[in-house]
Scaffold this motif. Structure first.
Motif, PDB file in Angstrom:
ATOM      1  N   ALA A 252       0.835  -1.502  -0.379  1.00  0.00           N
ATOM      2  CA  ALA A 252      -0.058  -0.235  -0.153  1.00  0.00           C
ATOM      3  C   ALA A 252       0.974   1.069  -0.207  1.00  0.00           C
ATOM      4  O   ALA A 252       0.362   2.240  -0.735  1.00  0.00           O
ATOM      5  CB  ALA A 252      -1.114  -0.303   0.986  1.00  0.00           C
ATOM      6  N   ALA A 255       1.865   2.224  -3.375  1.00  0.00           N
ATOM      7  CA  ALA A 255       1.040   2.437  -4.250  1.00  0.00           C
ATOM      8  C   ALA A 255       0.527   3.197  -4.693  1.00  0.00           C
ATOM      9  O   ALA A 255       0.482   4.021  -6.365  1.00  0.00           O
ATOM     10  CB  ALA A 255      -0.454   2.058  -3.788  1.00  0.00           C
ATOM     11  N   LEU A 260      -3.637   3.504 -10.250  1.00  0.00           N
ATOM     12  CA  LEU A 260      -4.135   2.814  -9.662  1.00  0.00           C
ATOM     13  C   LEU A 260      -5.239   2.228 -10.563  1.00  0.00           C
ATOM     14  O   LEU A 260      -5.480   2.543 -11.940  1.00  0.00           O
ATOM     15  CB  LEU A 260      -5.470   3.252  -8.655  1.00  0.00           C
ATOM     16  CG  LEU A 260      -6.836   1.995  -8.043  1.00  0.00           C
ATOM     17  CD1 LEU A 260      -5.945   1.150  -7.165  1.00  0.00           C
ATOM     18  CD2 LEU A 260      -7.465   3.051  -7.684  1.00  0.00           C
ATOM     19  N   THR A 264      -7.947  -3.469 -10.566  1.00  0.00           N
ATOM     20  CA  THR A 264      -8.995  -2.983  -8.967  1.00  0.00           C
ATOM     21  C   THR A 264     -10.159  -2.750  -8.974  1.00  0.00           C
ATOM     22  O   THR A 264     -10.291  -3.045  -8.183  1.00  0.00           O
ATOM     23  CB  THR A 264      -7.687  -2.391  -8.063  1.00  0.00           C
ATOM     24  OG1 THR A 264      -7.962  -1.138  -8.733  1.00  0.00           O
ATOM     25  CG2 THR A 264      -6.274  -2.380  -8.385  1.00  0.00           C
ATOM     26  N   PHE A 278      -9.028  -2.242  -3.403  1.00  0.00           N
ATOM     27  CA  PHE A 278      -7.305  -1.986  -3.737  1.00  0.00           C
ATOM     28  C   PHE A 278      -6.915  -2.296  -2.157  1.00  0.00           C
ATOM     29  O   PHE A 278      -6.077  -3.536  -1.735  1.00  0.00           O
ATOM     30  CB  PHE A 278      -7.550  -0.462  -3.744  1.00  0.00           C
ATOM     31  CG  PHE A 278      -6.482  -0.192  -2.273  1.00  0.00           C
ATOM     32  CD1 PHE A 278      -5.293   0.103  -3.180  1.00  0.00           C
ATOM     33  CD2 PHE A 278      -6.656   0.090  -1.290  1.00  0.00           C
ATOM     34  CE1 PHE A 278      -3.726   0.577  -2.294  1.00  0.00           C
ATOM     35  CE2 PHE A 278      -5.036   1.125  -0.483  1.00  0.00           C
ATOM     36  CZ  PHE A 278      -4.005   0.801  -0.963  1.00  0.00           C
ATOM     37  N   ALA A 282      -4.205  -5.421  -1.793  1.00  0.00           N
ATOM     38  CA  ALA A 282      -2.436  -5.105  -1.270  1.00  0.00           C
ATOM     39  C   ALA A 282      -2.693  -5.957  -0.580  1.00  0.00           C
ATOM     40  O   ALA A 282      -0.977  -6.582  -0.056  1.00  0.00           O
ATOM     41  CB  ALA A 282      -3.115  -3.955  -0.358  1.00  0.00           C
ATOM     42  N   ASN A 342      -7.657   5.550  -2.100  1.00  0.00           N
ATOM     43  CA  ASN A 342      -8.591   5.792  -2.770  1.00  0.00           C
ATOM     44  C   ASN A 342      -8.741   6.850  -3.388  1.00  0.00           C
ATOM     45  O   ASN A 342      -9.813   7.260  -2.597  1.00  0.00           O
ATOM     46  CB  ASN A 342      -8.404   4.713  -4.423  1.00  0.00           C
ATOM     47  CG  ASN A 342     -10.537   4.318  -3.532  1.00  0.00           C
ATOM     48  OD1 ASN A 342     -10.326   3.927  -3.009  1.00  0.00           O
ATOM     49  ND2 ASN A 342     -11.395   4.456  -4.498  1.00  0.00           N
ATOM     50  N   ILE A 384      -0.560  -5.040  -7.808  1.00  0.00           N
ATOM     51  CA  ILE A 384      -0.183  -3.820  -6.920  1.00  0.00           C
ATOM     52  C   ILE A 384       0.709  -4.391  -6.237  1.00  0.00           C
ATOM     53  O   ILE A 384       0.457  -5.241  -5.772  1.00  0.00           O
ATOM     54  CB  ILE A 384      -0.563  -2.663  -6.233  1.00  0.00           C
ATOM     55  CG1 ILE A 384      -1.523  -3.721  -5.316  1.00  0.00           C
ATOM     56  CG2 ILE A 384      -1.507  -2.287  -7.482  1.00  0.00           C
ATOM     57  CD1 ILE A 384      -2.276  -2.186  -4.799  1.00  0.00           C
TER      58      ILE A 384
END
Length: 384
Positions: A252, A255, A260, A264, A278, A282, A342, A384
């Protein structure tokens, strides 16, 4: 003494008095226990629970969710909690959740404060584990183990969940200060139990079920969820994911340096539901397994993994919020009072911000509580 000199002396005296008053006021603010408490809750003290005659509050300010402004026509409701001591977080069966919903809905139809439902559901959790029992100690029966011989009604009545809940509330509203006194004290005054201390452990779980029944705009709250233990140790959870909490936090933190990914989100090109996917990304998943953050919260409440209203999440916990959108919102707690979320500052990106930003920033979200990082039905591999 000349007139001008008298005016000057009088003005100086008034100025000195004003300075002294300001000094006393500042001393009171910075030294009083209330001021310390307010500072620990983002300088916004908790509001009273209400007088028990109306379960709803005024419509809150317009909320921005995932970069979009949305206005709700529903009324927001806070489910007030004051948990004392260790809290039980069991997984409730569908039938037991249904019984809790009946108890809650009776409170709603009577226009009682949600606190009444929390007390009633917690009482039933202790008395019958939310089962509508045909018997019990001596002639006790039903969700609240009410005794016909003590004037609670006939056996048929006390085993009717609606009748039993109404009778409980009839006694509850006669208890002085039931809205603000500790739950275990209030429940004991209604039930006259031999073990009054056992009600307290159910408050958090009861609050979660009450909020789930009351509606998407209902949120449990002991505080606004913007402060907490700044130096909490790494979270240890009883769930398994592709990544450990420390690895999820590391992912995270990286990120914000990249856009993004579209994958996701639950629907390509739409950021409305990115938050839940998200946090799943993670933790190493490709998708969260839940349609929305609110759906995810409900599933974890049912699984006994939610800590409604708790303001001391460990790093790696999922923080859930109510919004003016049915989807809700979730963020990943990083520790040190920071969250990864986000679209909070930049559309299509993750940002790391203080928790206060979610509740007191542009979005003005309502904190529900935290959960263990569990992702029922999640799948795929993180990008990610």
């Amino acid at each position: 003494m000349p007139v001008l000199q008298r005016i000057a002396v009088l003005g100086a005296a008034m100025l000195l008095a004003l300075v002294m008053l300001i000094g006393l006021a500042l001393q009171a603010v910075f030294s009083s226990p209330e001021s310390v408490a307010n500072a620990q809750t983002c300088e916004v003290p908790l509001k009273p629970f209400g007088d028990g005659t109306d379960g709803t509050g005024p419509q809150g300010p317009e909320v921005k969710f995932d970069g979009e402004a949305r206005i709700s026509s529903t009324t927001r409701v806070t489910v007030p909690l004051r948990p004392e001591g260790p809290q039980e977080q069991p997984k409730w069966s569908t039938s037991r959740e249904r019984n809790a919903a009946v108890i809650t809905n009776v409170a709603r139809t009577r226009h009682l404060n949600p606190r009444a439902a929390v007390i009633a559901v917690a009482t039933s959790m202790q008395e019958s584990t939310l089962d509508n029992l045909n018997g019990g100690d001596r002639d006790s029966a039903g969700l609240f183990q009410q005794r016909p011989s003590q004037g609670w009604g006939t056996l048929a009545q006390v085993t009717d969940p609606i009748y039993a809940a109404n009778t409980f509330y009839n006694h509850l509203v006669k208890v002085a200060n039931w809205q603000t006194d500790p739950l275990t004290q209030v429940a004991q005054k209604v039930q006259a139990s031999g073990h009054p201390e056992k009600y307290a452990k159910w408050e958090s779980s009861a609050g979660a079920l009450v909020a789930k029944t009351w509606g998407t705009e209902a949120v449990t709250s002991t505080t606004d969820g913007c402060t907490g233990d700044m130096d909490a140790p790494a979270g240890k959870f009883n769930v398994k994911n592709p990544r450990a909490p420390a690895q999820a936090i590391q992912a995270a933190r990286k990120a914000p340096n990249i856009p993004l990914p579209l994958q996701t989100c639950n629907s390509v090109g739409t950021w409305r539901r990115c938050c839940d996917n998200f946090v799943a990304q993670a933790y190493g998943y490709g998708s969260s397994g839940s349609a929305t953050a609110n759906a995810h919260w409900d599933r974890l409440v049912s699984a006994g993994l939610a800590h409604a209203g708790s303001n001391t999440p460990p790093p790696g916990a999922l923080l859930f919020y109510a919004t003016n959108d049915p989807a809700g919102h979730v963020a990943l707690y990083l520790g040190n009072d920071l969250v990864a979320s986000n679209d909070i500052k930049r559309s299509g990106y993750i940002d790391i911000v203080p928790r206060k930003e979610l509740t007191h920033g542009a979005w003005r979200l309502r904190y529900r509580g935290w959960t263990e990082p569990s992702f029922p039905s999640a799948g795929g591999k993180s990008s990610i």
